[in-house]
Write a protein that holds these residues in place. Sequence first.
Motif, PDB file in Angstrom:
ATOM      1  N   CYS A  91       0.833  -1.204   0.000  1.00 55.60           N
ATOM      2  CA  CYS A  91       0.000   0.000   0.000  1.00 55.60           C
ATOM      3  C   CYS A  91       0.860   1.243   0.000  1.00 55.60           C
ATOM      4  O   CYS A  91       0.604   2.195  -0.731  1.00 55.60           O
ATOM      5  N   ALA A  92       1.890   1.246   0.821  1.00 59.53           N
ATOM      6  CA  ALA A  92       2.755   2.416   0.902  1.00 59.53           C
ATOM      7  C   ALA A  92       3.461   2.661  -0.422  1.00 59.53           C
ATOM      8  O   ALA A  92       3.607   3.793  -0.868  1.00 59.53           O
ATOM      9  N   TRP A  93       3.908   1.583  -1.055  1.00 63.21           N
ATOM     10  CA  TRP A  93       4.645   1.755  -2.298  1.00 63.21           C
ATOM     11  C   TRP A  93       3.746   2.317  -3.399  1.00 63.21           C
ATOM     12  O   TRP A  93       4.151   3.187  -4.166  1.00 63.21           O
TER      13      TRP A  93
ATOM     14  N   HIS B 115       3.219  19.726   6.815  1.00 59.22           N
ATOM     15  CA  HIS B 115       1.844  19.559   7.275  1.00 59.22           C
ATOM     16  C   HIS B 115       0.946  18.975   6.185  1.00 59.22           C
ATOM     17  O   HIS B 115      -0.279  19.006   6.305  1.00 59.22           O
ATOM     18  N   GLY B 116       1.567  18.442   5.129  1.00 61.62           N
ATOM     19  CA  GLY B 116       0.804  17.967   3.983  1.00 61.62           C
ATOM     20  C   GLY B 116       0.517  16.482   4.019  1.00 61.62           C
ATOM     21  O   GLY B 116       0.730  15.801   5.031  1.00 61.62           O
ATOM     22  N   PRO B 117       0.010  15.941   2.907  1.00 66.35           N
ATOM     23  CA  PRO B 117      -0.327  14.520   2.816  1.00 66.35           C
ATOM     24  C   PRO B 117       0.867  13.639   3.156  1.00 66.35           C
ATOM     25  O   PRO B 117       2.009  13.971   2.834  1.00 66.35           O
ATOM     26  N   ARG B 118       0.583  12.519   3.769  1.00 69.22           N
ATOM     27  CA  ARG B 118       1.645  11.614   4.191  1.00 69.22           C
ATOM     28  C   ARG B 118       1.114  10.197   4.316  1.00 69.22           C
ATOM     29  O   ARG B 118      -0.087   9.974   4.371  1.00 69.22           O
ATOM     30  N   PHE B 119       2.045   9.252   4.398  1.00 69.81           N
ATOM     31  CA  PHE B 119       1.697   7.861   4.647  1.00 69.81           C
ATOM     32  C   PHE B 119       2.570   7.353   5.783  1.00 69.81           C
ATOM     33  O   PHE B 119       3.776   7.616   5.809  1.00 69.81           O
TER      34      PHE B 119
ATOM     35  N   GLU C 158      -7.005   6.722   7.305  1.00 69.81           N
ATOM     36  CA  GLU C 158      -6.741   6.691   5.868  1.00 69.81           C
ATOM     37  C   GLU C 158      -5.257   6.712   5.536  1.00 69.81           C
ATOM     38  O   GLU C 158      -4.878   6.378   4.407  1.00 69.81           O
ATOM     39  N   ASN C 159      -4.398   7.110   6.472  1.00 61.81           N
ATOM     40  CA  ASN C 159      -2.974   7.203   6.129  1.00 61.81           C
ATOM     41  C   ASN C 159      -2.045   6.514   7.117  1.00 61.81           C
ATOM     42  O   ASN C 159      -0.827   6.671   7.037  1.00 61.81           O
TER      43      ASN C 159
END
Length: 264
Positions: free
Chosen positions: A15-17, A74-78, A111-112
């Motif tokens: 999923c992360a990849w 502070h943005g999108p991350r996993f 979700e992340n």
Amino acid sequence: MVQNHVTVALGLLVCAWSWVQSTHGEYLIGVGSYDMTGPAADVNMMGYANLEQNTAGIHFRLRARTFIVAESLHGPRFVFVNLDAGMASQLLTIKVLQRLSLRFGKLYNEENVAISGTHTHAGPGGYLQYLVYSVTSLGFVKESFDVIADAIEQTIIQAHNNLKPGDVKNAGINRSPSAYLQNPAEERARYPSNVDTQMTLLRFVDGASGKSVGAFNWFATHGTSMSNANKLISGDNKGVAARLFEDWFASQNTSSNTNSTLPD
């Protein structure tokens, strides 16, 4: 020992990849590691469902290890958390996200954040919420649950606090050998072996210094080198692989400020 370098050996990050693969440019990366050994006496182990297999010592200590890849501060991350455990649990995820929300708001959520286990059969049980998994542990074991939840929370905080620019190199996903023998003969004939002997490594690199800060690799194996007669807490083969690599890394960097961290 202050530990900054994290390696997850023999894990799974599909999923992360796929998330990383769909983004471009420079990323912020963070790694963390925290002890999650748990009760070392008289707690049934998770994995073999053997009522006689209760913890009676420590082969080596267990750890939770976290990797964060973010587009900005502070943005999108996993977030990927790898546990020296048979598996994670829904209850652990719920409790950890509740704790993280008090510190980070909605930055980390269902979700992340992915929490996984190396599938060692040599860790304390009793931390899952489902009845079938609690039968051999004779119910819920709060001491097992709390130490894992604490470790997940702390390792995510560590990774969050050391986010820094990094590069994501090319990587790939190994074939899964779990169902290989169910393939038709003509399919299997296309490959030289009935197991996948390839190992793929995703390396986390500090964009400023060019130094490695962590690694995650894929190799298909089962965490059952420690038999169902074993009573020592252990990260099993995956834990050994990660520790050996991280100990080697630490020995190569004894003169620098970057030491090693231990995900199995």
